[in-house]
Design a protein around this motif. Structure first.
Motif, mmCIF file in Angstrom:
data_model
loop_
_atom_site.group_PDB
_atom_site.id
_atom_site.type_symbol
_atom_site.label_atom_id
_atom_site.label_comp_id
_atom_site.label_asym_id
_atom_site.label_seq_id
_atom_site.Cartn_x
_atom_site.Cartn_y
_atom_site.Cartn_z
ATOM 1 N N TYR A 21 3.209 -8.056 8.912
ATOM 2 C CA TYR A 21 2.075 -8.301 7.808
ATOM 3 C C TYR A 21 0.230 -7.284 7.788
ATOM 4 O O TYR A 21 0.391 -6.940 8.295
ATOM 5 C CB TYR A 21 1.325 -9.554 9.044
ATOM 6 N N MET A 22 1.105 -7.182 5.705
ATOM 7 C CA MET A 22 -0.395 -6.425 5.800
ATOM 8 C C MET A 22 -1.922 -6.869 4.989
ATOM 9 O O MET A 22 -0.978 -7.571 4.589
ATOM 10 C CB MET A 22 0.651 -5.309 4.931
ATOM 11 N N LYS A 23 -2.182 -6.385 5.672
ATOM 12 C CA LYS A 23 -3.774 -7.309 4.874
ATOM 13 C C LYS A 23 -4.246 -5.903 3.664
ATOM 14 O O LYS A 23 -4.212 -4.751 3.540
ATOM 15 C CB LYS A 23 -4.537 -7.400 5.645
ATOM 16 N N VAL A 24 -3.898 -6.088 2.080
ATOM 17 C CA VAL A 24 -4.352 -5.614 1.245
ATOM 18 C C VAL A 24 -5.052 -5.675 0.832
ATOM 19 O O VAL A 24 -5.989 -7.505 0.082
ATOM 20 C CB VAL A 24 -2.862 -4.716 0.427
ATOM 21 N N LEU A 91 1.229 4.395 -4.903
ATOM 22 C CA LEU A 91 1.319 5.878 -4.969
ATOM 23 C C LEU A 91 0.811 4.588 -6.418
ATOM 24 O O LEU A 91 1.054 5.063 -7.964
ATOM 25 C CB LEU A 91 2.921 5.667 -5.305
ATOM 26 N N LEU A 92 0.471 3.846 -7.013
ATOM 27 C CA LEU A 92 0.762 2.262 -7.814
ATOM 28 C C LEU A 92 -1.000 3.449 -8.324
ATOM 29 O O LEU A 92 -1.285 3.486 -7.818
ATOM 30 C CB LEU A 92 0.634 0.927 -7.979
ATOM 31 N N GLY A 93 -1.126 3.376 -9.628
ATOM 32 C CA GLY A 93 -2.182 3.638 -10.023
ATOM 33 C C GLY A 93 -2.481 2.986 -11.038
ATOM 34 O O GLY A 93 -3.579 3.377 -12.064
ATOM 35 N N SER A 94 -1.788 1.933 -12.280
ATOM 36 C CA SER A 94 -2.222 1.469 -13.649
ATOM 37 C C SER A 94 -1.753 0.049 -13.480
ATOM 38 O O SER A 94 -0.920 -0.195 -12.561
ATOM 39 C CB SER A 94 -2.563 2.348 -14.551
ATOM 40 N N TYR A 95 -2.775 -1.004 -14.107
ATOM 41 C CA TYR A 95 -2.028 -2.108 -13.883
ATOM 42 C C TYR A 95 -2.178 -2.656 -15.720
ATOM 43 O O TYR A 95 -3.274 -2.947 -16.091
ATOM 44 C CB TYR A 95 -2.301 -3.305 -13.440
ATOM 45 N N LYS A 96 -1.137 -2.329 -16.413
ATOM 46 C CA LYS A 96 -1.469 -3.236 -17.703
ATOM 47 C C LYS A 96 -2.786 -2.152 -18.839
ATOM 48 O O LYS A 96 -3.603 -2.394 -19.157
ATOM 49 C CB LYS A 96 -1.954 -4.379 -17.948
ATOM 50 N N GLY A 97 -2.530 -0.212 -18.362
ATOM 51 C CA GLY A 97 -2.969 0.371 -18.615
ATOM 52 C C GLY A 97 -4.378 0.274 -18.405
ATOM 53 O O GLY A 97 -5.213 1.730 -18.520
ATOM 54 N N LYS A 98 -4.844 -0.836 -17.382
ATOM 55 C CA LYS A 98 -5.947 -0.665 -16.322
ATOM 56 C C LYS A 98 -6.229 0.364 -14.556
ATOM 57 O O LYS A 98 -5.205 -0.456 -14.340
ATOM 58 C CB LYS A 98 -6.461 -1.683 -16.300
ATOM 59 N N LYS A 99 -6.493 1.261 -14.751
ATOM 60 C CA LYS A 99 -6.830 2.591 -13.734
ATOM 61 C C LYS A 99 -7.126 1.181 -11.945
ATOM 62 O O LYS A 99 -8.325 0.704 -12.300
ATOM 63 C CB LYS A 99 -7.177 3.114 -12.893
ATOM 64 N N CYS A 100 -6.132 1.595 -11.124
ATOM 65 C CA CYS A 100 -6.251 0.524 -9.805
ATOM 66 C C CYS A 100 -6.055 1.342 -9.174
ATOM 67 O O CYS A 100 -5.030 2.616 -9.048
ATOM 68 C CB CYS A 100 -5.859 -0.771 -10.456
ATOM 69 N N ALA A 101 -6.100 0.760 -8.050
ATOM 70 C CA ALA A 101 -5.377 1.321 -6.427
ATOM 71 C C ALA A 101 -5.907 0.512 -5.261
ATOM 72 O O ALA A 101 -6.334 -1.219 -5.366
ATOM 73 C CB ALA A 101 -6.355 2.353 -6.528
ATOM 74 N N PHE A 102 -4.871 0.571 -4.652
ATOM 75 C CA PHE A 102 -4.301 -0.623 -3.653
ATOM 76 C C PHE A 102 -4.613 -0.157 -2.307
ATOM 77 O O PHE A 102 -4.736 0.682 -2.383
ATOM 78 C CB PHE A 102 -2.698 -1.449 -3.140
ATOM 79 N N ARG A 103 -5.795 -0.943 -1.407
ATOM 80 C CA ARG A 103 -6.331 -0.297 0.078
ATOM 81 C C ARG A 103 -5.716 -0.950 0.808
ATOM 82 O O ARG A 103 -5.402 -2.444 1.112
ATOM 83 C CB ARG A 103 -7.760 -0.737 -0.295
ATOM 84 N N VAL A 104 -5.187 -0.487 1.432
ATOM 85 C CA VAL A 104 -4.432 -1.443 2.912
ATOM 86 C C VAL A 104 -5.445 -1.546 3.726
ATOM 87 O O VAL A 104 -5.768 0.142 4.856
ATOM 88 C CB VAL A 104 -3.161 -0.396 3.600
ATOM 89 N N ILE A 105 -5.706 -2.617 4.553
ATOM 90 C CA ILE A 105 -6.494 -2.350 4.970
ATOM 91 C C ILE A 105 -5.726 -2.585 6.917
ATOM 92 O O ILE A 105 -6.831 -1.898 7.044
ATOM 93 C CB ILE A 105 -7.627 -3.756 4.893
ATOM 94 N N GLN A 106 -5.224 -3.285 6.814
ATOM 95 C CA GLN A 106 -4.234 -3.805 8.396
ATOM 96 C C GLN A 106 -3.418 -4.397 7.951
ATOM 97 O O GLN A 106 -2.597 -4.109 7.585
ATOM 98 C CB GLN A 106 -5.054 -4.786 8.912
ATOM 99 N N VAL A 107 -2.541 -3.417 9.754
ATOM 100 C CA VAL A 107 -1.314 -3.711 9.199
ATOM 101 C C VAL A 107 -1.089 -3.512 10.425
ATOM 102 O O VAL A 107 -1.500 -3.342 11.573
ATOM 103 C CB VAL A 107 -0.016 -2.295 8.939
ATOM 104 N N SER A 108 0.479 -5.433 11.073
ATOM 105 C CA SER A 108 0.227 -5.426 12.000
ATOM 106 C C SER A 108 1.537 -5.943 12.173
ATOM 107 O O SER A 108 2.302 -6.620 11.053
ATOM 108 C CB SER A 108 -0.673 -6.090 12.781
ATOM 109 N N PRO A 109 2.393 -5.639 13.211
ATOM 110 C CA PRO A 109 3.447 -6.833 13.532
ATOM 111 C C PRO A 109 3.410 -8.155 13.836
ATOM 112 O O PRO A 109 4.226 -8.897 13.668
ATOM 113 C CB PRO A 109 4.512 -5.981 14.457
ATOM 114 N N PHE A 110 2.263 -8.515 13.802
ATOM 115 C CA PHE A 110 1.920 -9.837 14.922
ATOM 116 C C PHE A 110 0.330 -10.052 13.464
ATOM 117 O O PHE A 110 -0.309 -10.135 13.622
ATOM 118 C CB PHE A 110 1.128 -9.737 16.049
ATOM 119 N N LEU A 111 0.879 -11.622 13.410
ATOM 120 C CA LEU A 111 0.034 -12.114 11.994
ATOM 121 C C LEU A 111 -1.405 -12.438 12.475
ATOM 122 O O LEU A 111 -2.517 -11.829 12.130
ATOM 123 C CB LEU A 111 0.555 -13.184 11.872
ATOM 124 N N LEU A 112 -1.333 -13.069 13.951
ATOM 125 C CA LEU A 112 -2.691 -13.039 14.396
ATOM 126 C C LEU A 112 -3.802 -12.209 14.356
ATOM 127 O O LEU A 112 -4.853 -11.955 14.857
ATOM 128 C CB LEU A 112 -2.583 -13.357 16.039
#
Length: 124
Positions: A21-24, A91-112
Motif C-alpha cells: 500500500y502506498m500513500k501518495v 520519473l513522471l514530470g508532467s500532466y497535460k503540459g503542466k509540470k508535476c511530481a508525485f510524492r510518496v508519503i508512506q509505503v507498507s505491506p499493511f494497510l493499517l
C-alpha cells in the motif's frame, strides 16, 4: 562438567504479503489543477506505460481512497510491481503540459500502517 553450548539459527523473514500500500500525493507547479479519480488512475497507468511499456501498465493497481482537494491517494499494488510503480511515479514530470511530481508519503505491506504517521504525532 562443561556448559552446554547454545546453538543459534538465523531466520530471515521474507514478506509474504501479496500487496503493498502506498500513500501518495500529486503536486503541481501551478495551483488550481484538479483531477478526478478516473483521471488520477489514468495518470498512474500512463506513467507505468511510458517507462515500462504496455505489459507493466496492466499491473493490478487499485485506488483505495482519493481526495480531489489534496490530490492524495492510497494505492494498492501487487508486491511484485511495487518497485516499477514507485520508479514510474518518481520519473513522471508532467500532466497535460503542466509540470508535476508525485510524492510518496508512506509505503507498507499493511494497510493499517498508513492510518497514522509518527512524524505528525502530537503528544499532550
Amino acid at each position: 562438567m562443561t556448559a552446554p553450548t547454545a546453538t543459534y539459527e538465523r531466520i530471515v523473514y521474507k514478506n509474504p504479503s501479496e500487496h503493498h500500500y502506498m500513500k501518495v500525493c500529486l503536486e503541481f507547479q501551478e495551483h488550481g489543477v484538479g483531477l478526478n479519480a478516473a483521471q488520477f488512475k489514468q495518470l498512474l497507468i500512463s506513467a507505468l506505460k511510458d517507462l515500462f511499456g504496455e505489459v507493466d501498465a496492466a499491473l493490478p493497481l487499485d485506488i483505495l481512497t482519493y481526495e480531489e482537494k489534496t490530490l492524495s491517494a492510497i494505492l494498492r499494488i501487487c508486491s511484485s510491481g511495487l518497485v516499477r510503480l514507485w520508479s514510474s511515479l518518481t520519473l513522471l514530470g508532467s500532466y497535460k503540459g503542466k509540470k508535476c511530481a508525485f510524492r510518496v508519503i508512506q509505503v507498507s505491506p499493511f494497510l493499517l500502517a498508513l492510518s497514522g504517521n509518527s512524524r505528525e504525532l502530537v503528544l499532550d
